[in-house]
Design a protein around this motif. Sequence first.
Motif, short mmCIF file in Angstrom:
data_model
loop_
_atom_site.label_atom_id
_atom_site.label_comp_id
_atom_site.label_asym_id
_atom_site.label_seq_id
_atom_site.Cartn_x
_atom_site.Cartn_y
_atom_site.Cartn_z
N CYS A 1 58.75 -110.94 -44.88
CA CYS A 1 59.73 -111.26 -45.93
C CYS A 1 60.34 -112.64 -45.71
O CYS A 1 60.43 -113.45 -46.64
CB CYS A 1 60.82 -110.19 -45.96
N LEU A 2 60.73 -112.94 -44.48
CA LEU A 2 61.39 -114.22 -44.19
C LEU A 2 60.44 -115.40 -44.29
O LEU A 2 60.88 -116.54 -44.41
CB LEU A 2 62.01 -114.18 -42.80
N MET A 3 59.14 -115.16 -44.25
CA MET A 3 58.18 -116.26 -44.35
C MET A 3 58.08 -116.81 -45.78
O MET A 3 57.59 -117.93 -45.96
CB MET A 3 56.80 -115.79 -43.88
N VAL A 4 58.53 -116.05 -46.79
CA VAL A 4 58.39 -116.52 -48.16
C VAL A 4 59.71 -116.49 -48.94
O VAL A 4 59.79 -117.05 -50.04
CB VAL A 4 57.35 -115.67 -48.93
N GLY B 1 64.91 -120.35 -48.93
CA GLY B 1 65.75 -120.79 -47.82
C GLY B 1 65.02 -120.68 -46.50
O GLY B 1 64.60 -121.68 -45.92
N PHE B 2 64.83 -119.48 -46.01
CA PHE B 2 64.12 -119.27 -44.75
C PHE B 2 62.64 -119.63 -44.87
O PHE B 2 62.04 -120.12 -43.92
CB PHE B 2 64.25 -117.81 -44.30
N GLY B 3 62.05 -119.35 -46.04
CA GLY B 3 60.62 -119.56 -46.22
C GLY B 3 60.24 -120.93 -46.75
O GLY B 3 59.10 -121.12 -47.17
N SER B 4 61.17 -121.87 -46.74
CA SER B 4 60.86 -123.21 -47.22
C SER B 4 59.87 -123.91 -46.31
O SER B 4 59.88 -123.72 -45.08
CB SER B 4 62.15 -124.03 -47.33
N ASP B 5 59.00 -124.72 -46.89
CA ASP B 5 58.05 -125.50 -46.10
C ASP B 5 58.75 -126.55 -45.24
O ASP B 5 58.14 -127.08 -44.31
CB ASP B 5 57.04 -126.19 -47.02
N LEU C 1 56.24 -108.27 -50.46
CA LEU C 1 56.71 -107.99 -51.82
C LEU C 1 58.17 -108.37 -51.99
O LEU C 1 58.57 -109.00 -52.98
CB LEU C 1 56.49 -106.52 -52.16
N LEU C 2 59.01 -108.00 -51.01
CA LEU C 2 60.43 -108.37 -51.08
C LEU C 2 60.61 -109.88 -51.07
O LEU C 2 61.44 -110.43 -51.82
CB LEU C 2 61.19 -107.74 -49.89
N GLY C 3 59.84 -110.56 -50.23
CA GLY C 3 59.95 -112.01 -50.19
C GLY C 3 59.50 -112.68 -51.47
O GLY C 3 60.14 -113.64 -51.94
N LEU C 4 58.44 -112.18 -52.07
CA LEU C 4 57.95 -112.76 -53.33
C LEU C 4 58.92 -112.49 -54.47
O LEU C 4 59.06 -113.32 -55.38
CB LEU C 4 56.57 -112.20 -53.66
N MET C 5 59.59 -111.34 -54.45
CA MET C 5 60.59 -111.06 -55.49
C MET C 5 61.75 -112.05 -55.40
O MET C 5 62.29 -112.49 -56.41
CB MET C 5 61.07 -109.62 -55.37
N GLY C 6 62.13 -112.40 -54.17
CA GLY C 6 63.15 -113.44 -54.02
C GLY C 6 62.63 -114.82 -54.37
O GLY C 6 63.34 -115.63 -54.97
N ARG C 7 61.37 -115.08 -54.03
CA ARG C 7 60.75 -116.38 -54.35
C ARG C 7 60.64 -116.58 -55.85
O ARG C 7 60.63 -117.72 -56.33
CB ARG C 7 59.39 -116.44 -53.69
N ALA C 8 60.58 -115.48 -56.62
CA ALA C 8 60.49 -115.59 -58.07
C ALA C 8 61.70 -116.31 -58.66
O ALA C 8 61.58 -116.99 -59.69
CB ALA C 8 60.35 -114.20 -58.70
#
Length: 257
Positions: A28-31, A34-38, A89-96
């Motif tokens: 989740c934190l990888m995407v 904030g946390f998942g930014s490149d 899935l949780l990370g992608l929902m936040g990434r949306a």
Amino acid sequence: MLGEMILARFGTETVLAVFLLFCRIGSCLMVIPGFGSDRVPVRVRLLVAIAITLALSPLLLPSMRAAMPDQGLATVTRFIVAELFVGLLLGLMGRAFIAALETIGTLISMSIGLSTMPGLAVEGNEALPSLANLMTLTATAMVFITNQHWELIRALADSYTAVPVGSGLDVQSGLARFSDQLSATFLLALRIGSPFVIYAVVVNFALGLANKLTPQIPIYFIAMPFVIAGGLYFLFVVLGEALLLFLDGYVTWLKFS
């Protein structure tokens, strides 16, 4: 040597349970925004994920141990895949939310005549207009300034109640939730950018009408500086409220995810 010491100290069952917790939290934190930014180094993201996993382990280990029927290879593999899927899935929902904000920021840049201004990649690797970068960077900073990253940790802990460990890998239900989340986030982005859509329609209609009445005058080139100036003033008036609306939508998703 270190691995043998850890196994001897805590036991195989505890180490395996912590690793399964890390699968969901780390993916989740990888995407997540904030946390998942490149722009955040991978090692930093990895250390943050390990730290959060260890911090939540005393709270979540009992449910994790109770959910594992055995430590066979097939069971462990199934649990790892399921936990990685749920965390991703949780990370992608936040990434949306960031994807929707980038899209509407690009639309706003086009609406006020700033789409040709080159921009640098800030949140991801893709170069966006400067206005879209400004909006996404400000929104990401506001998430940390308002301490919503702590709310994200709470949401990760609560996700083990909403999606218990060992409940099975329901891909169809997960994709349906992701599709609903995409619809909600882009509807939120449309609410943010709707004033600029109206501005673009009115301005282009007025310019088209003026150009029709006076075809010998290049109305578009003459009026473009005024269109940009009006759009920038309009942006100055509504940008703060638009970003607060975005942050409210993101916080609401964190509380009810």
